[in-house]
Design a protein around this motif. Structure first.
Motif, PDB file in Angstrom:
ATOM      1  N   TYR A  70       0.828  -1.211   0.000  1.00 38.37           N
ATOM      2  CA  TYR A  70       0.000   0.000   0.000  1.00 38.37           C
ATOM      3  C   TYR A  70       0.864   1.262   0.000  1.00 38.37           C
ATOM      4  CZ  TYR A  70      -3.624  -3.293   1.627  1.00 38.37           C
ATOM      5  OH  TYR A  70      -4.490  -4.340   1.764  1.00 38.37           O
ATOM      6  N   ASN A 105      -5.539  -1.142   6.049  1.00 39.58           N
ATOM      7  CA  ASN A 105      -6.252  -2.267   5.451  1.00 39.58           C
ATOM      8  C   ASN A 105      -6.586  -1.909   4.003  1.00 39.58           C
ATOM      9  OD1 ASN A 105      -8.599  -0.602   5.567  1.00 39.58           O
ATOM     10  ND2 ASN A 105      -9.015  -1.337   7.630  1.00 39.58           N
ATOM     11  N   ASP A 107      -9.454  -1.301   2.578  1.00 41.70           N
ATOM     12  CA  ASP A 107     -10.411  -0.200   2.491  1.00 41.70           C
ATOM     13  C   ASP A 107      -9.701   1.151   2.628  1.00 41.70           C
ATOM     14  OD1 ASP A 107     -13.088   0.821   2.268  1.00 41.70           O
ATOM     15  OD2 ASP A 107     -13.043   1.214   4.426  1.00 41.70           O
ATOM     16  N   VAL A 110      -7.929   1.932  -0.608  1.00 40.18           N
ATOM     17  CA  VAL A 110      -8.849   2.459  -1.624  1.00 40.18           C
ATOM     18  C   VAL A 110      -9.114   3.944  -1.361  1.00 40.18           C
ATOM     19  CG1 VAL A 110     -11.217   2.322  -2.514  1.00 40.18           C
ATOM     20  CG2 VAL A 110      -9.894   0.235  -2.164  1.00 40.18           C
ATOM     21  N   HIS A 111      -9.308   4.321  -0.098  1.00 39.54           N
ATOM     22  CA  HIS A 111      -9.495   5.736   0.239  1.00 39.54           C
ATOM     23  C   HIS A 111      -8.242   6.543  -0.090  1.00 39.54           C
ATOM     24  CE1 HIS A 111     -13.472   5.578   2.016  1.00 39.54           C
ATOM     25  NE2 HIS A 111     -13.115   4.476   2.655  1.00 39.54           N
ATOM     26  N   PRO A 164      -8.945  -8.788  -4.504  1.00 38.97           N
ATOM     27  CA  PRO A 164      -9.201  -7.338  -4.423  1.00 38.97           C
ATOM     28  C   PRO A 164      -8.339  -6.511  -5.382  1.00 38.97           C
ATOM     29  CG  PRO A 164      -9.038  -8.246  -2.224  1.00 38.97           C
ATOM     30  CD  PRO A 164      -8.651  -9.335  -3.184  1.00 38.97           C
ATOM     31  N   MET A 171     -13.509  -0.906  -7.525  1.00 36.08           N
ATOM     32  CA  MET A 171     -13.668  -0.373  -6.174  1.00 36.08           C
ATOM     33  C   MET A 171     -13.323   1.108  -6.070  1.00 36.08           C
ATOM     34  SD  MET A 171     -12.075  -3.491  -4.050  1.00 36.08           S
ATOM     35  CE  MET A 171     -12.547  -5.166  -4.407  1.00 36.08           C
TER      36      MET A 171
END
Length: 172
Positions: A70, A105, A107, A110-111, A164, A171
């Motif tokens: 990430y 994480n 999520d 993605v943000h 994912p 997403m």
């Protein structure tokens, strides 16, 4: 042989890119990865008029934990280089925004991608002084590409991210 790959990849990214592309070359993975990176680099520097292209290249062998993947991806997409003088901090969002961790994480990742896109869009509508342009400018679309080198290693290192990541475009 690589000219065809470069031509097709460039055509896909310039026109209407699919959400997921898998390129596999078992014969010479390093050369293929280098060709793909140079293609994205060339497109990113020449695509300023029609769209903004940002890309991140991560190695699945080096990214043995989700947080490393990430942070590596977000730093590259945001154009951020961690510096020892600043405590080697990772990109934490646009200036003035509430700083948060985008590596906790999937999520949050993605943000983080959405925050990068907003920052790129905001930067493209500002002039050199940081002020808005005098007349409204239609924002250019932003295309972000995540290149995963040695993606087959995700099965061993990060199996929970395989699905994912392959559906990331849906997403974001």
């Amino acid at each position: 042989e690589y000219e065809i790959v470069v031509s097709h990849l460039s055509a896909l990214l310039i026109s209407y890119p699919p959400p997921f592309i898998f390129v596999h070359d078992s014969g010479n993975t390093r050369l293929t990865a280098s060709v793909i990176r140079s293609t994205f680099s060339r497109l990113a520097s020449s695509a300023a008029e029609d769209f903004t292209l940002r890309y991140a290249s991560v190695n699945a062998v080096a990214c043995f934990a989700p947080r490393i993947l990430y942070d590596t991806a977000l730093n590259a997409l945001a154009g951020w280089t961690p510096d020892w003088n600043d405590g080697a901090a990772n990109w934490s969002g646009p200036d003035g925004a509430e700083h948060r961790r985008f590596n906790e994480n999937f999520d949050a990742f993605v943000h983080g991608l959405q925050a990068v896109e907003r920052e790129i869009s905001t930067a493209s509508t500002l002039d050199a002084t940081g002020r808005g342009k005098a007349r409204a400018k239609e924002s250019t679309p932003c295309r972000m590409v995540l290149v995963v080198e040695r993606a087959e290693r995700l099965r061993d290192n990060l199996p929970e991210l395989m699905v994912p990541l392959s559906r990331l475009a849906e997403m974001v």
